[in-house]
Motif scaffolding. Structure first.
Motif, PDB file in Angstrom:
ATOM      1  N   PRO A   1       0.761  -1.144  -0.118  1.00 18.60           N
ATOM      2  CA  PRO A   1       0.080   0.121  -0.197  1.00 18.60           C
ATOM      3  C   PRO A   1       0.999   1.323   0.096  1.00 18.60           C
ATOM      4  O   PRO A   1       0.404   2.127  -0.799  1.00 18.60           O
ATOM      5  CB  PRO A   1      -0.972   0.008   1.180  1.00 18.60           C
ATOM      6  CG  PRO A   1      -0.248  -1.342   2.221  1.00 18.60           C
ATOM      7  CD  PRO A   1       0.482  -2.207   1.316  1.00 18.60           C
ATOM      8  N   LEU A   2       1.868   1.277   0.617  1.00 13.50           N
ATOM      9  CA  LEU A   2       2.650   2.529   0.819  1.00 13.50           C
ATOM     10  C   LEU A   2       3.325   2.881  -0.901  1.00 13.50           C
ATOM     11  O   LEU A   2       3.326   3.848  -1.149  1.00 13.50           O
ATOM     12  CB  LEU A   2       3.888   2.424   1.841  1.00 13.50           C
ATOM     13  CG  LEU A   2       3.579   2.596   3.319  1.00 13.50           C
ATOM     14  CD1 LEU A   2       4.659   2.162   4.050  1.00 13.50           C
ATOM     15  CD2 LEU A   2       3.084   3.821   3.570  1.00 13.50           C
ATOM     16  N   GLY A   3       3.657   1.688  -1.442  1.00 14.98           N
ATOM     17  CA  GLY A   3       4.178   1.891  -2.799  1.00 14.98           C
ATOM     18  C   GLY A   3       3.137   2.530  -3.570  1.00 14.98           C
ATOM     19  O   GLY A   3       3.322   3.301  -4.428  1.00 14.98           O
ATOM     20  N   ARG A   4       1.824   1.949  -3.368  1.00 17.52           N
ATOM     21  CA  ARG A   4       0.704   2.472  -4.249  1.00 17.52           C
ATOM     22  C   ARG A   4       0.353   3.942  -3.952  1.00 17.52           C
ATOM     23  O   ARG A   4       0.054   4.530  -4.937  1.00 17.52           O
ATOM     24  CB  ARG A   4      -0.395   1.317  -4.194  1.00 17.52           C
ATOM     25  CG  ARG A   4       0.054  -0.020  -4.865  1.00 17.52           C
ATOM     26  CD  ARG A   4      -1.280  -0.827  -4.593  1.00 17.52           C
ATOM     27  NE  ARG A   4      -2.355  -0.437  -5.525  1.00 17.52           N
ATOM     28  CZ  ARG A   4      -3.711  -0.720  -5.434  1.00 17.52           C
ATOM     29  NH1 ARG A   4      -3.941  -1.848  -4.649  1.00 17.52           N
ATOM     30  NH2 ARG A   4      -4.398  -0.444  -6.255  1.00 17.52           N
ATOM     31  N   TYR A   5       0.212   4.051  -2.546  1.00 20.72           N
ATOM     32  CA  TYR A   5      -0.059   5.480  -2.267  1.00 20.72           C
ATOM     33  C   TYR A   5       1.022   6.620  -2.865  1.00 20.72           C
ATOM     34  O   TYR A   5       0.518   7.578  -3.266  1.00 20.72           O
ATOM     35  CB  TYR A   5      -0.218   5.680  -0.851  1.00 20.72           C
ATOM     36  CG  TYR A   5      -1.310   4.808  -0.003  1.00 20.72           C
ATOM     37  CD1 TYR A   5      -2.389   4.540  -0.795  1.00 20.72           C
ATOM     38  CD2 TYR A   5      -1.031   4.213   1.291  1.00 20.72           C
ATOM     39  CE1 TYR A   5      -3.506   3.909   0.028  1.00 20.72           C
ATOM     40  CE2 TYR A   5      -1.928   3.484   1.825  1.00 20.72           C
ATOM     41  CZ  TYR A   5      -3.143   3.009   1.175  1.00 20.72           C
ATOM     42  OH  TYR A   5      -4.188   2.453   1.765  1.00 20.72           O
ATOM     43  N   ALA A   6       2.151   6.300  -2.713  1.00 17.46           N
ATOM     44  CA  ALA A   6       3.289   7.112  -3.238  1.00 17.46           C
ATOM     45  C   ALA A   6       3.232   7.234  -4.773  1.00 17.46           C
ATOM     46  O   ALA A   6       3.876   8.383  -5.283  1.00 17.46           O
ATOM     47  CB  ALA A   6       4.706   6.563  -2.721  1.00 17.46           C
ATOM     48  N   GLU A   7       2.523   6.676  -5.422  1.00 16.60           N
ATOM     49  CA  GLU A   7       2.338   6.692  -6.901  1.00 16.60           C
ATOM     50  C   GLU A   7       1.211   7.535  -7.457  1.00 16.60           C
ATOM     51  O   GLU A   7       1.032   7.914  -8.534  1.00 16.60           O
ATOM     52  CB  GLU A   7       2.248   5.287  -7.607  1.00 16.60           C
ATOM     53  CG  GLU A   7       3.576   4.587  -7.424  1.00 16.60           C
ATOM     54  CD  GLU A   7       3.644   3.015  -8.107  1.00 16.60           C
ATOM     55  OE1 GLU A   7       2.436   2.816  -8.394  1.00 16.60           O
ATOM     56  OE2 GLU A   7       4.580   2.433  -7.883  1.00 16.60           O
TER      57      GLU A   7
END
Length: 166
Positions: free
Chosen positions: A140-146
């Motif tokens: 989720p952190l990777g997705r939110y950062a994108e």
């Protein structure tokens, strides 16, 4: 990015992540709203989700208090209020619980979303369970950062909430 804490001091000092961050000069503690500088306030009651669109700020502010006293009124301090999206706690007190982050986890999640993962790793390194937070929330952190904006973050968060409801 500067890290500031509106510190209430009502938690166990031995378990307080804000105090430990301050001890290592990773965050500044403030005892009053007036003393707390303006910045992006991490507020679970905010109407807008934190997103990479907030990366132009240079200061994050968290409230450190007991969950029992973390009412909406406690967050009434100046700043741009943003809610963290769905993330799971890794700390020993709330392990595996969504939205039950302690102060260092909130800062780390925010830093990752704002594109400062190395800074997040640096502050979490002071806690023996810190790396677990990033492992549990890596996807989720990777997705939110994108994401481009808060709306995108909320859409992704909804996917996780829907999956948890199944």
């Amino acid at each position: 990015m500067e890290l500031h804490v509106r510190y209430e001091g009502d938690d166990d000092p031995e378990k307080c992540t804000a105090r430990k961050l301050a001890r290592f000069e990773k965050a500044a503690l403030h005892r009053t709203n007036r003393a707390t500088p303006y910045g992006v306030v991490l507020n679970p009651h905010a109407d807008t989700a934190l997103s990479p669109a907030d990366a132009d700020h240079d200061r994050l502010v968290a409230l450190d208090c007991s969950w029992e006293t973390a009412e909406k009124a406690m967050f009434e301090m100046p700043g741009d209020h943003r809610a963290l999206p769905f993330l799971v706690a890794a700390n020993p007190v709330n392990y595996g619980q969504p939205f039950q982050l302690n102060t260092v986890e909130a800062f780390a999640g925010a830093l990752c979303i704002l594109g400062e993962r190395e800074h997040a790793e640096e502050i979490l390194a002071k806690f023996n369970w810190g790396h677990t937070f990033l492992e549990l929330n890596d996807e989720p952190l990777g997705r939110y950062a994108e994401c481009e904006n808060s709306t995108d973050v909320v859409e992704i968060q909804q996917e996780y909430l829907d999956a948890g409801a199944e």
